[in-house]
Scaffold this motif. Sequence first.
Motif, PDB file in Angstrom:
ATOM      1  N   TRP A 149      35.103  27.152  40.497  1.00 22.07           N
ATOM      2  CA  TRP A 149      35.247  28.253  39.559  1.00 22.07           C
ATOM      3  C   TRP A 149      36.333  29.233  40.006  1.00 22.07           C
ATOM      4  O   TRP A 149      36.474  29.520  41.188  1.00 22.07           O
ATOM      5  CB  TRP A 149      33.940  29.017  39.401  1.00 22.07           C
ATOM      6  CG  TRP A 149      32.838  28.224  38.726  1.00 22.07           C
ATOM      7  CD1 TRP A 149      31.750  27.682  39.314  1.00 22.07           C
ATOM      8  CD2 TRP A 149      32.760  27.898  37.338  1.00 22.07           C
ATOM      9  NE1 TRP A 149      30.977  27.031  38.397  1.00 22.07           N
ATOM     10  CE2 TRP A 149      31.576  27.151  37.158  1.00 22.07           C
ATOM     11  CE3 TRP A 149      33.568  28.148  36.234  1.00 22.07           C
ATOM     12  CZ2 TRP A 149      31.172  26.651  35.927  1.00 22.07           C
ATOM     13  CZ3 TRP A 149      33.169  27.668  34.991  1.00 22.07           C
ATOM     14  CH2 TRP A 149      31.974  26.915  34.856  1.00 22.07           C
ATOM     15  N   ASN A 150      37.055  29.783  39.002  1.00 27.50           N
ATOM     16  CA  ASN A 150      38.092  30.797  39.232  1.00 27.50           C
ATOM     17  C   ASN A 150      37.789  31.996  38.323  1.00 27.50           C
ATOM     18  O   ASN A 150      37.630  31.840  37.105  1.00 27.50           O
ATOM     19  CB  ASN A 150      39.477  30.249  38.888  1.00 27.50           C
ATOM     20  CG  ASN A 150      39.870  29.099  39.783  1.00 27.50           C
ATOM     21  OD1 ASN A 150      40.489  29.273  40.820  1.00 27.50           O
ATOM     22  ND2 ASN A 150      39.502  27.878  39.372  1.00 27.50           N
ATOM     23  N   ASN A 151      37.725  33.203  38.936  1.00 23.68           N
ATOM     24  CA  ASN A 151      37.432  34.419  38.175  1.00 23.68           C
ATOM     25  C   ASN A 151      38.733  34.957  37.580  1.00 23.68           C
ATOM     26  O   ASN A 151      39.553  35.550  38.280  1.00 23.68           O
ATOM     27  CB  ASN A 151      36.783  35.464  39.076  1.00 23.68           C
ATOM     28  CG  ASN A 151      36.272  36.672  38.289  1.00 23.68           C
ATOM     29  OD1 ASN A 151      36.578  36.834  37.108  1.00 23.68           O
ATOM     30  ND2 ASN A 151      35.490  37.512  38.942  1.00 23.68           N
ATOM     31  N   LEU A 152      38.900  34.779  36.251  1.00 27.84           N
ATOM     32  CA  LEU A 152      40.122  35.228  35.584  1.00 27.84           C
ATOM     33  C   LEU A 152      40.112  36.723  35.300  1.00 27.84           C
ATOM     34  O   LEU A 152      41.133  37.289  34.901  1.00 27.84           O
ATOM     35  CB  LEU A 152      40.295  34.467  34.267  1.00 27.84           C
ATOM     36  CG  LEU A 152      40.363  32.942  34.391  1.00 27.84           C
ATOM     37  CD1 LEU A 152      40.566  32.309  33.015  1.00 27.84           C
ATOM     38  CD2 LEU A 152      41.476  32.515  35.346  1.00 27.84           C
ATOM     39  N   SER A 153      38.949  37.399  35.501  1.00 27.75           N
ATOM     40  CA  SER A 153      38.870  38.846  35.259  1.00 27.75           C
ATOM     41  C   SER A 153      39.680  39.613  36.289  1.00 27.75           C
ATOM     42  O   SER A 153      40.007  40.796  36.069  1.00 27.75           O
ATOM     43  CB  SER A 153      37.418  39.307  35.310  1.00 27.75           C
ATOM     44  OG  SER A 153      36.623  38.557  34.411  1.00 27.75           O
ATOM     45  N   ASN A 154      39.984  38.966  37.406  1.00 29.45           N
ATOM     46  CA  ASN A 154      40.772  39.636  38.445  1.00 29.45           C
ATOM     47  C   ASN A 154      42.266  39.557  38.163  1.00 29.45           C
ATOM     48  O   ASN A 154      43.067  40.214  38.848  1.00 29.45           O
ATOM     49  CB  ASN A 154      40.495  39.002  39.804  1.00 29.45           C
ATOM     50  CG  ASN A 154      39.053  39.222  40.243  1.00 29.45           C
ATOM     51  OD1 ASN A 154      38.453  40.251  39.925  1.00 29.45           O
ATOM     52  ND2 ASN A 154      38.479  38.260  40.967  1.00 29.45           N
ATOM     53  N   ASN A 155      42.681  38.759  37.186  1.00 26.01           N
ATOM     54  CA  ASN A 155      44.095  38.667  36.853  1.00 26.01           C
ATOM     55  C   ASN A 155      44.570  39.947  36.164  1.00 26.01           C
ATOM     56  O   ASN A 155      43.787  40.643  35.509  1.00 26.01           O
ATOM     57  CB  ASN A 155      44.370  37.471  35.936  1.00 26.01           C
ATOM     58  CG  ASN A 155      44.147  36.144  36.637  1.00 26.01           C
ATOM     59  OD1 ASN A 155      43.506  36.079  37.690  1.00 26.01           O
ATOM     60  ND2 ASN A 155      44.652  35.066  36.056  1.00 26.01           N
ATOM     61  N   THR A 156      45.835  40.241  36.313  1.00 22.39           N
ATOM     62  CA  THR A 156      46.413  41.463  35.752  1.00 22.39           C
ATOM     63  C   THR A 156      46.244  41.523  34.238  1.00 22.39           C
ATOM     64  O   THR A 156      46.402  40.505  33.553  1.00 22.39           O
ATOM     65  CB  THR A 156      47.904  41.531  36.106  1.00 22.39           C
ATOM     66  OG1 THR A 156      48.063  41.457  37.531  1.00 22.39           O
ATOM     67  CG2 THR A 156      48.538  42.813  35.598  1.00 22.39           C
ATOM     68  N   ALA A 157      45.915  42.723  33.725  1.00 22.70           N
ATOM     69  CA  ALA A 157      45.833  43.038  32.287  1.00 22.70           C
ATOM     70  C   ALA A 157      44.666  42.344  31.583  1.00 22.70           C
ATOM     71  O   ALA A 157      44.705  42.148  30.361  1.00 22.70           O
ATOM     72  CB  ALA A 157      47.150  42.706  31.583  1.00 22.70           C
ATOM     73  N   PHE A 158      43.606  41.994  32.348  1.00 22.12           N
ATOM     74  CA  PHE A 158      42.443  41.411  31.675  1.00 22.12           C
ATOM     75  C   PHE A 158      41.866  42.437  30.695  1.00 22.12           C
ATOM     76  O   PHE A 158      41.604  43.587  31.075  1.00 22.12           O
ATOM     77  CB  PHE A 158      41.389  41.009  32.698  1.00 22.12           C
ATOM     78  CG  PHE A 158      40.112  40.499  32.072  1.00 22.12           C
ATOM     79  CD1 PHE A 158      40.090  39.280  31.421  1.00 22.12           C
ATOM     80  CD2 PHE A 158      38.950  41.257  32.116  1.00 22.12           C
ATOM     81  CE1 PHE A 158      38.929  38.809  30.845  1.00 22.12           C
ATOM     82  CE2 PHE A 158      37.774  40.790  31.543  1.00 22.12           C
ATOM     83  CZ  PHE A 158      37.776  39.563  30.898  1.00 22.12           C
ATOM     84  N   PRO A 159      41.642  42.079  29.410  1.00 19.56           N
ATOM     85  CA  PRO A 159      41.179  43.052  28.414  1.00 19.56           C
ATOM     86  C   PRO A 159      39.708  43.416  28.631  1.00 19.56           C
ATOM     87  O   PRO A 159      38.830  42.552  28.620  1.00 19.56           O
ATOM     88  CB  PRO A 159      41.368  42.317  27.080  1.00 19.56           C
ATOM     89  CG  PRO A 159      41.291  40.870  27.440  1.00 19.56           C
ATOM     90  CD  PRO A 159      41.874  40.743  28.813  1.00 19.56           C
ATOM     91  N   ALA A 160      39.459  44.698  28.861  1.00 18.20           N
ATOM     92  CA  ALA A 160      38.081  45.160  29.054  1.00 18.20           C
ATOM     93  C   ALA A 160      37.265  44.951  27.781  1.00 18.20           C
ATOM     94  O   ALA A 160      37.768  45.138  26.672  1.00 18.20           O
ATOM     95  CB  ALA A 160      38.088  46.637  29.443  1.00 18.20           C
ATOM     96  N   GLY A 161      36.026  44.546  27.971  1.00 19.89           N
ATOM     97  CA  GLY A 161      35.151  44.332  26.824  1.00 19.89           C
ATOM     98  C   GLY A 161      35.441  43.062  26.068  1.00 19.89           C
ATOM     99  O   GLY A 161      35.025  42.923  24.908  1.00 19.89           O
ATOM    100  N   ALA A 162      36.124  42.123  26.696  1.00 21.78           N
ATOM    101  CA  ALA A 162      36.451  40.863  26.010  1.00 21.78           C
ATOM    102  C   ALA A 162      35.176  40.173  25.524  1.00 21.78           C
ATOM    103  O   ALA A 162      34.133  40.209  26.171  1.00 21.78           O
ATOM    104  CB  ALA A 162      37.212  39.951  26.968  1.00 21.78           C
ATOM    105  N   CYS A 163      35.284  39.543  24.358  1.00 17.52           N
ATOM    106  CA  CYS A 163      34.127  38.888  23.760  1.00 17.52           C
ATOM    107  C   CYS A 163      34.590  37.602  23.083  1.00 17.52           C
ATOM    108  O   CYS A 163      35.370  37.644  22.141  1.00 17.52           O
ATOM    109  CB  CYS A 163      33.468  39.825  22.747  1.00 17.52           C
ATOM    110  SG  CYS A 163      31.839  39.291  22.203  1.00 17.52           S
ATOM    111  N   GLY A 164      34.096  36.471  23.565  1.00 22.24           N
ATOM    112  CA  GLY A 164      34.536  35.175  23.052  1.00 22.24           C
ATOM    113  C   GLY A 164      35.603  34.580  23.968  1.00 22.24           C
ATOM    114  O   GLY A 164      36.411  35.303  24.553  1.00 22.24           O
ATOM    115  N   ILE A 165      35.598  33.262  24.101  1.00 23.29           N
ATOM    116  CA  ILE A 165      36.540  32.603  24.992  1.00 23.29           C
ATOM    117  C   ILE A 165      36.808  31.189  24.480  1.00 23.29           C
ATOM    118  O   ILE A 165      35.952  30.581  23.823  1.00 23.29           O
ATOM    119  CB  ILE A 165      35.996  32.569  26.438  1.00 23.29           C
ATOM    120  CG1 ILE A 165      37.127  32.306  27.439  1.00 23.29           C
ATOM    121  CG2 ILE A 165      34.869  31.550  26.584  1.00 23.29           C
ATOM    122  CD1 ILE A 165      36.722  32.580  28.881  1.00 23.29           C
ATOM    123  N   SER A 166      38.015  30.686  24.749  1.00 25.11           N
ATOM    124  CA  SER A 166      38.368  29.311  24.405  1.00 25.11           C
ATOM    125  C   SER A 166      39.217  28.737  25.528  1.00 25.11           C
ATOM    126  O   SER A 166      39.828  29.471  26.315  1.00 25.11           O
ATOM    127  CB  SER A 166      39.131  29.252  23.071  1.00 25.11           C
ATOM    128  OG  SER A 166      40.418  29.858  23.220  1.00 25.11           O
TER     129      SER A 166
END
Length: 234
Positions: free
Chosen positions: A147-164
């Motif tokens: 697993w890789n945590n993409l929330s640590n990448n720059t400019a991750f949108p806060a409150g993101a909802c839904g993923i593909s």
Amino acid sequence: MKGGTLASLALVVAGIAGPAFATAQSIEAPETVRVAGPAGGGDCKAKQDSNYDPRTAGTQAGARGGDDDCEGLRGPTGPTGPRGPRGEPGEDGADGATGATGATGPCTALAAYKPNAATEVKAVLVNGQAWVGIRSLTPAPPGNFEWNNLSNNTAFPAGACGISVSDQAGLVNVETVAPDGRVWETTCTTDPGNPPSLTCAAPWAPVNVLVDSPPLRTRADEAMAHNHLPKALK
């Protein structure tokens, strides 16, 4: 004059009795007067008492009227009358105040694909964080995900909802949507080793804004719209 009176006068003349004695002798005794019983009611009370039966106290009733003044006993209570008609419904009360919007929980979403028969890739959004993982399907049984945590990448949108997640020429493309409706994306490079792995260092970038898209409705907007509907439509 009666004999008693003549005798009295003779005594007076003879000086034996005085005038007062003669007067008292002339008064006749009164006739006997009937006295009512201590309970009152006279013959009427006696007549009622003679007809009273304690075993039928709830149903026995004497007749009223006739040639005397006697009043009969109280008769039994009559049956209850029928229920009256139902009244008209009252007017609707005023709408209550709109309650505060409840706390919104974080979104949970899952997406996956298999680029080939030996590899599987998954993207997961949970607790406000975006993750992407890869695992080997051969040999059986399948291996564990890396697993890789993409929330640590720059400019991750806060409150993101839904993923593909999708694949293009060895690149893993992950997308999510922010609360304002804008879509964001990032990419990972695939290492097809055994086991396979991902390198996910690219920052998040916004996709061009949707043209002429309607504004997103929040739960507060829906609640307010519901409170303004006519009562017949609620």
